[in-house]
Design an enzyme around this catalytic site. Structure first.
Site, mmCIF file in Angstrom:
data_model
loop_
_atom_site.group_PDB
_atom_site.id
_atom_site.type_symbol
_atom_site.label_atom_id
_atom_site.label_comp_id
_atom_site.label_asym_id
_atom_site.label_seq_id
_atom_site.Cartn_x
_atom_site.Cartn_y
_atom_site.Cartn_z
ATOM 1 N N LYS B 80 0.857 2.877 13.267
ATOM 2 C CA LYS B 80 0.605 1.573 12.647
ATOM 3 C C LYS B 80 1.931 0.822 12.552
ATOM 4 O O LYS B 80 2.970 1.427 12.242
ATOM 5 C CB LYS B 80 0.008 1.784 11.254
ATOM 6 C CG LYS B 80 -0.425 0.513 10.536
ATOM 7 C CD LYS B 80 -1.100 0.853 9.202
ATOM 8 C CE LYS B 80 -1.561 -0.381 8.452
ATOM 9 N NZ LYS B 80 -2.218 -0.065 7.161
ATOM 10 N N SER B 155 -6.733 -2.008 6.412
ATOM 11 C CA SER B 155 -5.801 -2.755 7.213
ATOM 12 C C SER B 155 -5.332 -2.019 8.471
ATOM 13 O O SER B 155 -4.732 -2.625 9.345
ATOM 14 C CB SER B 155 -4.568 -3.087 6.365
ATOM 15 O OG SER B 155 -3.880 -1.902 5.983
ATOM 16 N N SER B 179 -7.269 1.736 3.308
ATOM 17 C CA SER B 179 -6.895 1.195 4.620
ATOM 18 C C SER B 179 -6.853 2.211 5.749
ATOM 19 O O SER B 179 -6.692 1.824 6.911
ATOM 20 C CB SER B 179 -5.540 0.494 4.536
ATOM 21 O OG SER B 179 -5.692 -0.770 3.951
#
Lengths: 95, 486
Positions: B80, B155, B179
């Site tokens: 990420k 997210s 997330s």
């Protein structure tokens, strides 16, 4: 829970966040709506309950008093928007 | 040679590498080819790191040739874009960090590099990890691989979509209010949020420091255990890292779950949970019953207040953490202003997107004079109540089972105009972060071709139990074997 326009502008100033008129209107409505939903907090009995800032116990991290290498000045300044020698260059703070 | 990598697990790819049926260079090339072919449709990746990847793959092949290495040696991985990677652009999907190249690696990245994993890309995300749909990226919206008109969750939507689409067998994400688990549920992969403090946050760009935790996305639970072995461990550079005895999370897999006590908190089956999600949870509970577990309804009465607690605490911490973006040290800087204060306000006005601004405003308000006790301190007290309720139910149960998300993935744009309705999509995952305990989302079924996630919640530092339960489920179901058609 209605926030006033002045309150929104005051919060933006505290946060050093530039917002335009359209954003002030939008944030006034959205923040008021969100805070309205949060009234549920007042229904929870917290008399005598201590606050929890962290869920795990906090303690001091002790290190040996020995010098170790850190990032080089060039590495630290490598992302600086403006650099002058070994310093960050910024605008004048005092006018 | 064409290698179909889309269904590969870490274990499967590792077996081929160690059997010398495949080199890491070949594996890396196969994944980069798949990224070329598939990523334009789903836009999971912010940066593809082909050059770095081939260098690392070459080193991994040398280690494997000596018959050495770790289960992750030579395995391609996606990170990420909130994790600092030395020499590789790290944007947090924000204009603020568009050109930011960290001078150091996050602790988890160091560990993965040392073990010989191959970094092939950085994934798209909601800006500064704020959001539940990946629509808040300042660059583009990632699409759900199961239906490209729908969101992948957020997210960490880029990481979840990447693993679901077979762009890598594994990715890392971060979970502040769900997330990792919510996008895992939306994309039908496994996503684990470890206990707070188990995985070092050093080098994770901070959103809400008392809630953020790094964890893996994988195709199955066995791979999640392998990844947790690799990334868990004490790190003195993170003052919230907790010293724990070394654990082998992989070796417990396959242990019997007979006799385990599972609680089902009824509050998680209210709150907008759709009938199809409830039906999938009921079916999963029946599976556990057949495996010899006892299932019992239980109650966590303050669940209703968890969303409010989260949206006071997380923005408060965010408002402090994001104060560092002042246009001086790194990141975007607005220069066409003489005054220092004006320059800072302009920098932040242009550099941050609307969701980030909304949360900074919310947090600044909650921490401001006159409102601090009413909002922030009150939220911290309710946090204590929520944690105590978990402690109490865990005296009676080994784990809790809930839906991961109340609905199947929603349409792109469907909730964009109403922040509060978006916030509700994390309602089942948020309490776990507030209490700092571990939670895993596994594949729990489908409705009209759209994935449904099952969340298993454990006691603090008892990742073994939730992994054992997840693994047992995957031995008798096949939801985790389904692949999206791309």
């Amino acid at each position: 829970m209605e926030l006033t326009r002045e309150e929104v502008l005051h919060i933006a100033r505290l946060a050093r966040l530039g917002i335009d008129d359209a954003e002030v209107d939008r944030l006034q409505s959205q923040l008021s709506d969100i805070l309205g939903h949060f009234a549920v907090l007042s229904q929870v009995d917290t008399d005598g309950v201590p606050p929890t800032a962290h869920t795990v116990a906090q303690y001091n991290i002790l290190g040996y008093d020995e010098p170790i290498s850190s990032l080089s000045i060039d590495a630290v300044l490598s992302n600086a928007p403006e650099r002058e020698g070994d310093f960050f260059r910024i605008r004048a703070v005092l006018e | 040679m064409t290698i179909d990598v889309c269904a590969f697990t870490i274990a499967e790819a590792g077996r081929l590498l160690r059997a010398k049926e495949l080199s890491s260079i070949e594996l890396t090339r196969a994944y980069l080819d798949r990224i070329d072919a598939v990523d334009p449709k789903i836009q999971a990746l912010m940066t593809v790191t082909g050059g770095v990847a081939f260098d690392q793959a070459k080193v991994a092949d040398a280690i494997l040739a000596r018959g050495e290495g770790h289960p992750l040696t030579g395995i391609p991985i996606i990170l990420k874009d909130v994790l600092c990677t030395k020499g590789i652009r790290t944007t947090c999907s924000s204009k603020m960090l568009q050109n930011f190249i960290p001078p150091y690696d996050a602790a988890v990245v160091e560990r993965l590099r040392t073990l010989g994993a191959v970094i092939i890309g950085k994934s798209n995300m909601d800006e500064f990890a704020m959001g539940s749909s990946t629509e808040n990226s300042a660059y583009f919206t990632t699409k759900n691989p199961w239906d490209t008109t729908r969101v992948p969750g957020g997210s960490s939507g880029g990481s979840a979509a990447a693993v679901a689409a077979g762009l890598a067998p594994v990715a890392l994400g971060s979970d502040t209010g769900g997330s990792i688990r919510q996008p895992a549920a939306f994309c039908s992969v496994v996503g684990l949020k470890p206990t707070y403090g188990l995985v070092s946050r050093y080098g994770l760009i901070a959103f809400a420091s008392s809630l953020d935790q790094i964890g893996p996305f994988t195709k199955d639970v066995a791979d999640t255990a392998l990844m947790l072995n690799a990334i868990a461990g004490y790190d003195p550079r993170d003052s919230t890292s907790v010293p724990q005895p070394e654990n082998d999370y992989y070796s417990c897999l396959g242990d019997s779950v007979r006799g385990m006590r599972i609680g089902v908190p009824q509050e998680y089956l209210a709150q907008g949970v759709t009938p199809e999600v409830k039906a999938a949870v009921d079916a999963a509970l029946k599976v556990y019953e057949d495996l010899g577990c006892s299932i019992e309804e239980c109650s966590l009465p303050t669940t209703d207040a968890a969303l409010a607690v989260y949206y006071i605490i997380a923005p408060s911490e965010a408002s402090a953490n994001l104060a560092r973006y002042d246009g001086v040290k790194y990141g975007f800087s607005h220069k066409e202003t003489d005054s220092m204060w004006q320059a800072m306000e302009k920098t932040r006005a242009i550099g941050f997107g609307s969701e980030v601004k909304r949360r900074i405003m919310l947090g600044t308000y909650a921490l401001s004079a006159g409102y601090y006790d009413a909002w922030y301190v009150k939220a911290q007290k309710v946090r204590t109540v929520i944690r105590r309720e978990f402690d109490e139910v865990f005296t009676r149960y080994d784990a809790l089972i809930t839906p991961t998300a109340p609905t199947v993935p929603f349409k792109i744009g469907e909730k964009a105009a109403d922040p509060f309705s978006m916030y509700l999509s994390d309602i089942c995952t948020i309490p776990v972060n507030i209490a700092g305990i571990p939670g895993i989302s596994i594949q729990g079924g489908f409705h009209n071709g759209l994935p449904i996630g099952l969340q298993i919640i454990g006691k603090p530092f008892d990742e073994k139990t939730i992994l054992t339960l997840g693994y047992a489920f995957q031995q008798v179901t096949d939801w985790h074997l389904r692949q999206p058609q791309l």
